[in-house]
Design a protein around this motif. Structure first.
Motif, mmCIF file in Angstrom:
data_model
loop_
_atom_site.group_PDB
_atom_site.id
_atom_site.type_symbol
_atom_site.label_atom_id
_atom_site.label_comp_id
_atom_site.label_asym_id
_atom_site.label_seq_id
_atom_site.Cartn_x
_atom_site.Cartn_y
_atom_site.Cartn_z
ATOM 1 N N ARG A 146 -64.047 33.328 19.719
ATOM 2 C CA ARG A 146 -64.537 33.062 18.352
ATOM 3 C C ARG A 146 -65.931 32.451 18.434
ATOM 4 O O ARG A 146 -66.172 31.572 19.262
ATOM 5 C CB ARG A 146 -63.561 32.186 17.564
ATOM 6 C CG ARG A 146 -63.217 30.880 18.231
ATOM 7 C CD ARG A 146 -62.423 29.975 17.317
ATOM 8 N NE ARG A 146 -62.854 28.625 17.529
ATOM 9 C CZ ARG A 146 -62.048 27.574 17.626
ATOM 10 N NH1 ARG A 146 -60.767 27.716 17.489
ATOM 11 N NH2 ARG A 146 -62.539 26.371 17.822
ATOM 12 N N HIS B 94 -61.525 27.918 4.009
ATOM 13 C CA HIS B 94 -61.588 27.888 5.470
ATOM 14 C C HIS B 94 -63.009 27.872 6.027
ATOM 15 O O HIS B 94 -63.287 27.252 7.038
ATOM 16 C CB HIS B 94 -60.758 29.023 6.074
ATOM 17 C CG HIS B 94 -61.187 30.388 5.702
ATOM 18 N ND1 HIS B 94 -60.724 31.026 4.579
ATOM 19 C CD2 HIS B 94 -62.040 31.222 6.300
ATOM 20 C CE1 HIS B 94 -61.285 32.214 4.513
ATOM 21 N NE2 HIS B 94 -62.092 32.359 5.540
ATOM 22 N N GLU C 65 -55.298 28.019 14.424
ATOM 23 C CA GLU C 65 -56.580 28.691 14.236
ATOM 24 C C GLU C 65 -56.787 29.006 12.759
ATOM 25 O O GLU C 65 -55.847 28.943 11.976
ATOM 26 C CB GLU C 65 -56.603 29.997 15.045
ATOM 27 C CG GLU C 65 -56.482 29.803 16.545
ATOM 28 C CD GLU C 65 -57.777 29.284 17.184
ATOM 29 O OE1 GLU C 65 -58.818 29.204 16.503
ATOM 30 O OE2 GLU C 65 -57.733 28.941 18.386
ATOM 31 N N TRP D 131 -57.210 31.863 11.374
ATOM 32 C CA TRP D 131 -56.424 32.998 10.884
ATOM 33 C C TRP D 131 -54.970 32.589 10.614
ATOM 34 O O TRP D 131 -54.312 33.196 9.786
ATOM 35 C CB TRP D 131 -56.499 34.196 11.831
ATOM 36 C CG TRP D 131 -56.237 33.908 13.282
ATOM 37 C CD1 TRP D 131 -55.050 33.876 13.919
ATOM 38 C CD2 TRP D 131 -57.219 33.617 14.281
ATOM 39 N NE1 TRP D 131 -55.207 33.581 15.242
ATOM 40 C CE2 TRP D 131 -56.532 33.417 15.506
ATOM 41 C CE3 TRP D 131 -58.614 33.504 14.274
ATOM 42 C CZ2 TRP D 131 -57.189 33.105 16.704
ATOM 43 C CZ3 TRP D 131 -59.259 33.194 15.475
ATOM 44 C CH2 TRP D 131 -58.549 33.002 16.659
ATOM 45 N N ASP D 132 -54.484 31.529 11.312
ATOM 46 C CA ASP D 132 -53.125 31.038 11.030
ATOM 47 C C ASP D 132 -53.080 30.465 9.610
ATOM 48 O O ASP D 132 -52.140 30.730 8.855
ATOM 49 C CB ASP D 132 -52.731 29.921 12.014
ATOM 50 C CG ASP D 132 -52.653 30.402 13.456
ATOM 51 O OD1 ASP D 132 -52.285 31.569 13.660
ATOM 52 O OD2 ASP D 132 -52.942 29.606 14.367
ATOM 53 N N LYS E 43 -54.994 31.165 7.127
ATOM 54 C CA LYS E 43 -55.133 32.235 6.126
ATOM 55 C C LYS E 43 -53.809 32.968 5.945
ATOM 56 O O LYS E 43 -53.430 33.327 4.838
ATOM 57 C CB LYS E 43 -56.226 33.218 6.583
ATOM 58 C CG LYS E 43 -57.619 32.655 6.346
ATOM 59 C CD LYS E 43 -58.656 33.397 7.091
ATOM 60 C CE LYS E 43 -59.103 34.659 6.423
ATOM 61 N NZ LYS E 43 -60.228 35.294 7.154
ATOM 62 N N LYS E 44 -53.107 33.172 7.074
ATOM 63 C CA LYS E 44 -51.817 33.869 7.015
ATOM 64 C C LYS E 44 -50.801 33.043 6.208
ATOM 65 O O LYS E 44 -50.079 33.577 5.362
ATOM 66 C CB LYS E 44 -51.313 34.091 8.450
ATOM 67 C CG LYS E 44 -50.078 34.930 8.561
ATOM 68 C CD LYS E 44 -49.828 35.257 10.029
ATOM 69 C CE LYS E 44 -48.401 35.695 10.264
ATOM 70 N NZ LYS E 44 -48.081 35.818 11.684
#
Ligand code: FAD
Ligand code: NAI
Length: 473
Positions: A75, A94, A176, A178-179, A181-182
């Motif tokens: 990243r 985020h 992270e 993306w976690d 966001k999920k």
């Protein structure tokens, strides 16, 4: 005088803001001093794996004129993890807690090189690493080799699943961006589906049951944010289902927050009780299906709990690249938590490799504070060994790494936080709404850039004025 003072302060503020915005838009001009020639000038190469707390702190302190510095990470940004739980429900956006690594290094004299890729193998014998570009743009993964003189491993850790069936497939982690966001997207799905007209009451009950596994600081902070979302937004936008929303926190030990003082543990548990967060201690998760979590309760019985969203925060374990390296030193590298190091952060068994943060197994807890201090320390170590004829001898003149604990803080929801602070050699525990203000100001001042701090402030103001953005991610 007060008025004139205010005007002057305002002018200074505007000038500072314009200067900061100009620097932001003109990174080249912001480079101080000469830009030194790249590589091939005899400088030794230090490869830094990661753009997290440890690696970024090192990068900020390191002088790239002394070394050719190559940063490798999947990243291209630093993530301010302490505020990550706030992104799961939209308290913060985020992007407000992400900072590009190029932006962070823009003021440095000389240059850093950044390679976006994942290190998949470390070869200490030939002093090289294998890096994979896992970009979805290519059909196949591209792989390349990178030689180093010194290697710094700051790849952090991954969430431990202990091989429990179904966790990897069905649970959400919280490590992270993306976690987060999920989780935000799944939360939205659960709520919209539960609110769907004619929804089966049993299914509605399942969809509105949020389960958190792990009563460490990650699980507790997430449960606190979830409660705020219920209390401040769900009740307003979905009054017909809000009362059916349930939060359960499952913890294997006798209590949550094992690393905090007894007083703060009781305060957290009683706050959670008031907020109807069901804390189930001495309960161990044994398996996870797409709709149910199986636990062994304190009586030793097996129970199944239907859930809509399951967040798994059961602690850390070493990443595959770290485990692979450890396997090359079976006698010296025996700690499952990560790479064992000496008191100068040098990996046991490999003189040219240093390890910091969660990737290392030291006497310190895997926290941002430790990684941050180790990064600063390592910059001094590298600077000392760079021109030394005998690096091992040069290392003997450096004091061992010593961690200074500045306290532990955690947000527990309903505008309350807890803090264990070292004061005159003993521990001072504080909790409640004032501690929440302290928590806010501490994290705001610790954010790596003025840009991030402004964005976080703006998000808090937006949330105060309009509530959270409940549109799906
Ligand atoms: P990280 O910060 O995790 O960085 C690892 C870096 O390595 C990342 O850039 C990653 O992309 C990169 N990487 C991964 N694999 C590879 C690879 N194969 N090759 C190259 N690069 C790789 N600590 C506190 O002290 N206070 C807090 O309030 C706090 N809150 C937290 C909240 C949450 C939700 C979480 C998850 C953690 C929190 N922590 C907190 C702990 C803290 O975030 C970690 O201890 C800290 O991030 C460790 O820093 P690190 O540099 O070792 O790893
Ligand atoms: P952790 O290791 O602190 O806590 C994990 C918890 O999960 C443990 O209490 C463990 O008993 C429980 N657990 C494990 N397996 C289980 C199972 N099968 N069933 C039920 N419970 C189970 O992990 P966490 O919270 O992710 O923290 C990791 C590190 O990051 C810690 O060092 C922590 O201090 C730091 N951190 C600090 C924060 C802060 O200071 N505010 C916030 C978040 C993390």
């Amino acid at each position: 005088y007060g008025c004139r003072g205010g005007l002057i302060a305002l002018q200074v503020g505007v000038v500072a803001f314009l200067a900061s915005a100009w620097m932001h838009n003109h990174p080249e001009e912001a480079v101080l001093g000469p830009v030194l020639p790249e590589a091939a000038d005899g400088r030794k190469r230090v490869v830094i794996l990661g753009t997290g707390w440890g690696a970024t702190s090192l990068v900020k302190s390191l002088d790239p004129r002394e070394y050719e510095v190559v940063i490798v990470s999947p990243r291209n940004y630093f993530l301010f993890t302490p505020l990550l739980p706030s992104c799961t429900v939209g308290t913060l956006e985020h992007r407000s807690i992400m900072e590009s690594i190029r932006y962070i290094t823009r003021h440095k004299q000389g240059r850093f090189r950044f390679v976006e890729g994942e290190c998949t193998k470390i070869d200490p014998e030939n002093k090289k690493v294998i890096v994979q570009d896992k970009s979805e743009l290519h059909g196949a993964t591209t792989e390349s080799e990178l030689k180093y003189d010194y290697l710094v491993i700051g790849v952090g850790a991954e969430t431990a699943t202990f091989g429990i069936p179904g966790v990897k497939e069905h649970a959400c982690f919280l490590k992270e961006i993306w976690d987060a966001k999920k989780i935000r997207s799944r939360l939205s799905s659960c709520i919209e589906s539960a609110a769907f007209s004619g929804q089966d009451p049993k299914e509605q009950e399942r969809l509105l049951h949020m389960v958190v596994v792990g009563g460490g600081p990650t699980g507790v902070e997430y449960a606190g944010e979830l409660y705020d979302y219920l209390d401040e937004d769900l009740r307003k936008w979905y009054p017909e289902i809000a009362d059916k929303f349930r939060i359960t926190l499952i913890e294997a030990h006798n209590n949550v927050l094992a690393s905090f003082s007894k007083e703060l543990i009781s305060y957290t548990e009683s706050t959670f009780k008031d907020n109807k967060i069901n804390v189930r201690t001495q309960s161990v998760v044994k398996g996870v299906s797409p709709t149910e979590v199986t636990i062994k309760n304190p009586q030793g019985e097996i129970e199944t709990l239907p859930y809509g969203l399951l967040v798994w925060a059961a602690g850390n374990t070493a990443r595959p690249v770290v485990r692979d390296l450890m396997a090359k030193f079976p006698e010296l590298q025996t700690c499952r938590r990560g790479l064992s190091v000496d008191d100068k952060l040098r990996m046991l068994g490999a003189d040219n490799i240093f390890v910091l943060g969660d990737a290392s197994a030291s006497k310190y807890a895997p926290t941002a504070q430790v990684a941050n201090q180790q990064g600063k320390y390592l910059a001094k170590v590298l600077s000392k060994v760079v021109n030394a004829e005998d690096p091992s001898k040069a290392l003997q003149d450096i004091k061992p790494f010593e961690y200074t604990h500045n306290g532990s803080l955690a947000y527990i929801g309903s505008e309350k936080a807890i803090a264990d602070l070292p004061l005159f050699g003993s521990n001072y525990s504080t909790s409640g709404p004032m501690t929440y203000l302290f928590w806010k100001s501490a994290y705001l001042s610790n954010l790596f850039s003025v840009r991030n701090a402004s964005l976080v402030l703006l998000d808090w103001t937006k949330k105060f004025a309009f509530g959270r953005d409940i549109a799906r991610e």
